[in-house]
Write an enzyme that holds these catalytic residues in place. Structure first.
Site, PDB file in Angstrom:
ATOM      1  N   GLY A   1      83.988  17.164 -20.576  1.00 38.88           N
ATOM      2  CA  GLY A   1      83.771  18.733 -20.375  1.00 38.88           C
ATOM      3  C   GLY A   1      82.662  18.816 -19.406  1.00 38.88           C
ATOM      4  N   SER A   2      81.894  19.868 -19.726  1.00 35.37           N
ATOM      5  CA  SER A   2      80.992  20.366 -18.795  1.00 35.37           C
ATOM      6  C   SER A   2      79.760  19.392 -18.394  1.00 35.37           C
ATOM      7  CB  SER A   2      80.436  21.720 -19.399  1.00 35.37           C
ATOM      8  OG  SER A   2      81.227  22.692 -19.352  1.00 35.37           O
ATOM      9  N   THR A   3      79.548  18.245 -19.232  1.00 34.80           N
ATOM     10  CA  THR A   3      78.730  17.512 -18.965  1.00 34.80           C
ATOM     11  C   THR A   3      78.680  16.705 -17.525  1.00 34.80           C
ATOM     12  OG1 THR A   3      79.979  15.489 -19.864  1.00 34.80           O
ATOM     13  CG2 THR A   3      78.328  16.552 -21.295  1.00 34.80           C
TER      14      THR A   3
END
Length: 588
Positions: free
Chosen positions: A295-297
């Site tokens: 995801g957004s990592t």
């Protein structure tokens, strides 16, 4: 009378002749005795050598003649694995001379675990077929108890049955119990064959150094802190699993690698085997074997790439996030839409998919995939542990693929891949492979540059802002200057997204002004609770666990809280759009 003359006339004595003959005979006898002694010694030595190779004749247990297996310790000398001697109790049922029913009753009393009837069946095996060469056979050998306590051995010995075999066996012992179980691995029942973990990876070192210990990079204190904090959150949010890593950004040393649920390497056979492919066996190391969309990592990685490639030259540049981004028949939305034009710091602080996708679109496929390869996202992590999983790499890079991989969808890697990448983002731009082996202080660790010092400095500012102003606030620890990024994604199994099943991740770094450690924490399928208002994203579930770990290990690792120090973000502050009065307006 002349005494001298008288003496000369006396007959010569024959005593000297007899003495020489006696000496000759004594020498012959001595040579004979020495020869006999040498022969006896040779026979005994040969017998001992044979016994070292095989404890039991005709159907017994073979034991290789090797030196003692070395200990495994953590970086501070704490013993994680050692070899001890234990009693074993066995029997040759065909050689029993006593009453078998009586022995069965006594065994049921002395060695619980089987009934008298079960022991009776064990003591009355089928007759063994004679050997083809006509030599006698002792028949099958049966272990009754391994790792037996001395009192049990004494009780068996008092039965007076010669068919019993009492022996001492080497056993691998893990004094810290379940701590770092997947990292250490374990040995098979023979006590010599490694099955997994560092026991397998270090087989040569542990068996050829005459018992010398081998030090891992693991810090047992840090490992315990990570396991404890993740376990508490896993239970609280009814997650099916968790993984955690603490990595030294300067050396690549893994100070902690946690995988939950865990198991006891002292009794690996008691570990339940999972029948659900979504919930692997507890012996499975999620930190290096689970590949997920994180995801957004990935947004930090995309922004770093864009800065390095010159796509982003102005932190104040604003990107249109007023509405979902439509590309072909695909629509990209924000989980927490701001419905406005957003600067680069804003995109990361509010974790905008739309803004990140627009940046990636300018980067393009070649520069995006090339940077991912530079970070090792196209192959298994290079580490001493075996069985590291291969990432799921896009088979075709369409325009939408470039956009979605920019925020961690459509590409799947392990938590250790992410830890390696974040270390490179903050340590000045050098990528190093992680290692499970202790690196001596002052040693030069090879690496390769993937971004510049300037880009790395900028990313440290961005990560700090996410924790002070954005989705990572729950991970902030006063005085320890924590930075990082949240990530929440639906689980993808066999190319199909599992509705309502999330994998949540928090990637943290501290202290951000002089980065030393990267922490990665993941929870697999967490559920919301009353105190999280039903939310189950990374900010609500795994970030609090990472906060607890940092608060606990900071002082242990020499990083003391200091409220007077922080990352200077003054040059970015003007671009953080906190006034929503003109939120929907396009940039000038």
């Amino acid at each position: 009378m002349n005494t001298a003359a008288l003496t000369a006339d006396l007959p010569r004595s024959r005593a000297p002749v007899r003495t020489a003959e006696t000496i000759r005979v004594a020498q012959q006898r001595l040579i004979f005795l020495m020869t006999a002694f040498a022969l006896v010694t040779a026979v005994i030595s040969a017998r001992l050598l044979w016994l070292a190779v095989s404890n039991f004749r005709d159907g017994g247990t073979s034991v290789a003649a090797v030196g003692p297996r070395g200990m495994i310790t953590d970086r501070n000398g704490i013993v994680l694995a050692s070899t001890i001697k234990n009693w074993s109790i066995g029997i040759f049922p065909n050689e029993i001379i006593g009453d078998r029913d009586h022995l069965a009753a006594e065994l049921a009393r002395i060695i619980p675990g089987k009934t008298q009837d079960q022991y009776r069946a064990l003591l009355n095996p089928r007759k063994t077929k004679p050997r083809k060469d006509g030599k006698p056979t002792r028949g099958p050998f049966v272990y009754l108890k391994r790792n037996a306590v001395p009192e049990m051995v004494s009780a068996i010995n008092t039965l007076g049955e010669p068919a019993f075999q009492l022996g001492r066996e080497s056993e691998r012992f893990y004094p810290q119990g379940t701590l770092a179980a997947q990292v250490l691995g374990y040995l098979d029942l023979d006590g010599k064959t490694p099955v997994s973990g560092m026991e397998a990876s270090l087989q040569k070192e542990l068996t050829t150094r005459n018992g010398a210990p081998v030090a891992l990079s693991i810090d047992s204190r840090v490992q315990a802190a990570m396991e404890s904090a993740l376990y508490a959150q896993m239970v609280k949010h009814s997650a099916v699993g968790a993984a955690g890593i603490v990595l030294d950004v300067r050396t690549g040393e893994v100070l902690a690698m946690a995988s939950l649920p865990t198991f006891n390497p002292n009794a690996p056979g008691r570990t339940p085997v999972s029948q659900d492919e979504r919930q692997p066996d507890a012996r499975f190391n999620r930190a290096i074997k689970s590949v997920f969309e994180l995801g957004s990592t990935f947004k930090m990685i995309t922004v770093a790439n864009a800065i390095e490639k010159g796509v982003i030259t102005d932190m104040g540049r604003r990107y249109d996030a007023t509405a979902p981004l439509v590309v072909g028949g695909f629509k990209i939305r924000d989980d927490h839409p701001q419905n406005r034009w957003m600067s680069v710091p804003d995109i990361l602080i509010h974790s905008s998919n739309i803004g990140t996708a627009r940046i990636a679109d300018e980067l393009g496929q070649e520069r995006t995939s090339h940077f991912f390869r530079e970070l090792g996202f196209d192959k298994p992590v290079d580490i001493e542990l075996r069985g590291a999983a291969k990432p799921i790499w896009p088979g075709f890079w369409a325009r939408t693929t470039v956009m979605t991989t920019a925020y961690g969808h459509g590409i799947a890697v392990t938590p250790l891949h992410l830890a390696n990448a974040y270390a490179a983002l903050v340590n000045g731009g050098t990528f190093r492979n992680a290692t499970m082996m202790k690196v001596e202080p002052g040693a030069q660790v090879p690496g390769r540059r993937v971004i510049s010092e300037a880009t790395s400095a900028r990313m440290r500012q961005m990560m700090r802002l996410v924790v002070t102003k954005g989705t990572g606030k729950a991970a902030n620890v006063e005085g320890l200057r924590v930075g990082g990024k949240t990530g929440t994604a639906e689980k993808n199994l066999h190319g199909r997204y599992i509705h309502n099943s999330l994998l949540v991740t928090f990637a943290a770094v501290f202290p951000m002004d002089q980065p030393r450690y990267v922490l990665i924490g993941t929870l697999d399928e967490p559920h919301g609770t009353a105190d999280t208002y039903g939310f189950r994203t990374a900010a609500w579930t795994v970030a609090p666990a990472i906060k607890k770990v940092i608060a606990r290990i900071g002082p242990l690792l020499g990083v003391m809280p200091d409220a007077s120090r922080d990352v200077d973000v003054a040059d970015l502050t003007p671009y953080i759009y906190e006034d929503k009065k003109h939120a929907s307006e396009a940039p000038d």
